[in-house]
Design a protein around this motif. Structure first.
Motif, PDB file in Angstrom:
ATOM      1  N   ASP A  43      10.219 -22.658   7.819  1.00  0.00           N
ATOM      2  CA  ASP A  43      10.658 -22.789   9.211  1.00  0.00           C
ATOM      3  C   ASP A  43      12.128 -23.212   9.267  1.00  0.00           C
ATOM      4  OD1 ASP A  43      10.984 -24.446  11.896  1.00  0.00           O
ATOM      5  OD2 ASP A  43       9.193 -23.216  12.139  1.00  0.00           O
ATOM      6  N   ASP A  44      12.830 -22.737  10.292  1.00  0.00           N
ATOM      7  CA  ASP A  44      14.250 -23.068  10.452  1.00  0.00           C
ATOM      8  C   ASP A  44      14.504 -24.575  10.467  1.00  0.00           C
ATOM      9  OD1 ASP A  44      14.623 -20.373  10.676  1.00  0.00           O
ATOM     10  OD2 ASP A  44      15.285 -20.391  12.771  1.00  0.00           O
ATOM     11  N   ALA A  45      13.507 -25.347  10.871  1.00  0.00           N
ATOM     12  CA  ALA A  45      13.680 -26.795  10.965  1.00  0.00           C
ATOM     13  C   ALA A  45      14.078 -27.417   9.632  1.00  0.00           C
ATOM     14  CB  ALA A  45      12.395 -27.447  11.478  1.00  0.00           C
ATOM     15  N   TYR A  46      13.741 -26.757   8.525  1.00  0.00           N
ATOM     16  CA  TYR A  46      14.047 -27.292   7.194  1.00  0.00           C
ATOM     17  C   TYR A  46      15.341 -26.707   6.616  1.00  0.00           C
ATOM     18  CZ  TYR A  46       9.158 -28.751   7.403  1.00  0.00           C
ATOM     19  OH  TYR A  46       7.963 -29.326   7.785  1.00  0.00           O
ATOM     20  N   LEU A  47      16.032 -25.902   7.396  1.00  0.00           N
ATOM     21  CA  LEU A  47      17.185 -25.191   6.860  1.00  0.00           C
ATOM     22  C   LEU A  47      18.515 -25.631   7.475  1.00  0.00           C
ATOM     23  CD1 LEU A  47      15.702 -21.573   6.694  1.00  0.00           C
ATOM     24  CD2 LEU A  47      15.935 -23.228   4.839  1.00  0.00           C
ATOM     25  N   ALA A 164      14.264 -31.778  -0.561  1.00  0.00           N
ATOM     26  CA  ALA A 164      12.804 -31.757  -0.473  1.00  0.00           C
ATOM     27  C   ALA A 164      12.228 -30.388  -0.817  1.00  0.00           C
ATOM     28  CB  ALA A 164      12.360 -32.169   0.931  1.00  0.00           C
ATOM     29  N   LEU A 165      13.074 -29.353  -0.807  1.00  0.00           N
ATOM     30  CA  LEU A 165      12.601 -27.989  -1.091  1.00  0.00           C
ATOM     31  C   LEU A 165      12.894 -27.551  -2.524  1.00  0.00           C
ATOM     32  CD1 LEU A 165      13.816 -26.186   2.174  1.00  0.00           C
ATOM     33  CD2 LEU A 165      11.554 -27.148   1.708  1.00  0.00           C
ATOM     34  N   VAL A 169      11.695 -24.460  -5.244  1.00  0.00           N
ATOM     35  CA  VAL A 169      12.541 -23.489  -5.930  1.00  0.00           C
ATOM     36  C   VAL A 169      12.042 -23.308  -7.362  1.00  0.00           C
ATOM     37  CG1 VAL A 169      14.855 -23.022  -6.835  1.00  0.00           C
ATOM     38  CG2 VAL A 169      14.584 -23.945  -4.524  1.00  0.00           C
ATOM     39  N   LEU A 170      11.755 -24.432  -8.022  1.00  0.00           N
ATOM     40  CA  LEU A 170      11.249 -24.362  -9.387  1.00  0.00           C
ATOM     41  C   LEU A 170       9.874 -23.714  -9.448  1.00  0.00           C
ATOM     42  CD1 LEU A 170      12.381 -27.890 -10.657  1.00  0.00           C
ATOM     43  CD2 LEU A 170      13.397 -25.677 -11.223  1.00  0.00           C
ATOM     44  N   ILE A 198       4.448 -24.475   1.482  1.00  0.00           N
ATOM     45  CA  ILE A 198       5.298 -24.026   2.586  1.00  0.00           C
ATOM     46  C   ILE A 198       4.492 -23.933   3.879  1.00  0.00           C
ATOM     47  CG2 ILE A 198       6.490 -21.979   3.493  1.00  0.00           C
ATOM     48  CD1 ILE A 198       7.782 -21.633   0.815  1.00  0.00           C
ATOM     49  N   GLN A 199       3.260 -23.464   3.786  1.00  0.00           N
ATOM     50  CA  GLN A 199       2.407 -23.385   4.978  1.00  0.00           C
ATOM     51  C   GLN A 199       2.150 -24.771   5.558  1.00  0.00           C
ATOM     52  OE1 GLN A 199      -0.937 -21.211   3.377  1.00  0.00           O
ATOM     53  NE2 GLN A 199      -0.126 -19.239   4.053  1.00  0.00           N
ATOM     54  N   ILE A 200       1.965 -25.752   4.694  1.00  0.00           N
ATOM     55  CA  ILE A 200       1.764 -27.130   5.159  1.00  0.00           C
ATOM     56  C   ILE A 200       3.002 -27.626   5.893  1.00  0.00           C
ATOM     57  CG2 ILE A 200       1.507 -29.531   4.383  1.00  0.00           C
ATOM     58  CD1 ILE A 200      -0.291 -28.457   2.131  1.00  0.00           C
ATOM     59  N   LEU A 201       4.168 -27.378   5.311  1.00  0.00           N
ATOM     60  CA  LEU A 201       5.418 -27.811   5.946  1.00  0.00           C
ATOM     61  C   LEU A 201       5.624 -27.107   7.282  1.00  0.00           C
ATOM     62  CD1 LEU A 201       7.771 -27.852   2.817  1.00  0.00           C
ATOM     63  CD2 LEU A 201       6.898 -29.837   4.062  1.00  0.00           C
ATOM     64  N   ASN A 202       5.364 -25.807   7.332  1.00  0.00           N
ATOM     65  CA  ASN A 202       5.528 -25.062   8.579  1.00  0.00           C
ATOM     66  C   ASN A 202       4.536 -25.525   9.643  1.00  0.00           C
ATOM     67  OD1 ASN A 202       7.588 -23.578   7.471  1.00  0.00           O
ATOM     68  ND2 ASN A 202       6.370 -21.749   7.080  1.00  0.00           N
TER      69      ASN A 202
END
Length: 216
Positions: A43-47, A164-165, A169-170, A198-202
């Motif tokens: 989600d854009d919120a994390y970017l 946090a992301l 990446v790894l 990622i689904q949890i974060l979104n």
């Protein structure tokens, strides 16, 4: 983490710290691919770390709209995500709409005006109405910069994604390397775990939006 630190950590995950199987270049390619995957899924919120502004961009005036391609502006826009367009001439923000709704601008009541300009993106191009808008500032999400492994490379540069992301990446990079090594079960397991995170974060973002909306 820097690119070098990501590469080292990835090597440890793969049990190949000495790079006997996976060279630095192979790992860097996987890391770059993983960064793009996350930026496209999250989600854009994390970017917010990828937010940038391109000032004073001249628009080409057409028959119905003014426009500038992202290539001409010299920007690499992630998923076409322009998040703000400021009309320098009128000192006013444009209303951003979806390209699929652009046909509604044929309605004179909804058409962009000098006091209420409208902007949308389509095919790597920013369009603005009315044509009296000629210079804008573009606020956008940029694609994460790829690492380059050579004598003048960027491996010492910090990862542009939120810290946090970076474990994700790894995860995605590890999955890609397992796949190239023919370990498909391990690749799928690692990839599924990353996608689930990622689904949890979104979902957290959506829950917060719903909670905020219910209090209005």
């Amino acid at each position: 983490m820097t690119g070098t630190e990501l590469s080292t950590a990835l090597g440890l995950r793969m049990g190949d710290a000495g790079e006997g199987v996976f060279t630095v270049q192979i790992k860097v390619d996987a890391i770059n691919s993983a960064q793009r995957t996350i930026a496209n899924l999250i989600d854009d919120a994390y970017l917010s770390d990828l937010e940038e502004i391109k000032d004073n961009q001249a628009l080409a005036v057409g028959t119905n709209t003014s426009s500038v391609s992202f290539a001409t502006a010299g920007i690499d826009v992630l998923r076409g995500r322009v998040i703000g367009v400021f009309d320098e001439g009128q000192d006013i923000w444009c209303s951003i709409i979806s390209a699929r709704d652009a046909h509604q601008l044929d309605n004179a009541y909804l058409n962009g005006t000098t006091s209420n300009p409208v902007a949308y993106t389509f095919n790597e191009t920013l369009y603005v109405k009315p044509t009296t808008v000629t210079t804008v500032d573009i606020w956008y999400l940029k694609s994460p910069t790829s690492y380059i492994y050579n004598s003048s490379g960027s491996m010492a540069t910090e990862c542009e994604l939120n810290p946090a992301l970076q474990e994700l990446v790894l995860d995605f990079a590890e999955s890609q390397l397992w796949r190239t090594d023919g370990k498909l079960n391990r690749a799928e397991s690692t990839n599924n775990s990353a996608v689930a995170q990622i689904q949890i974060l979104n979902n957290k973002v959506q829950v917060n939006k719903n909670v905020g909306g219910s209090n209005r």
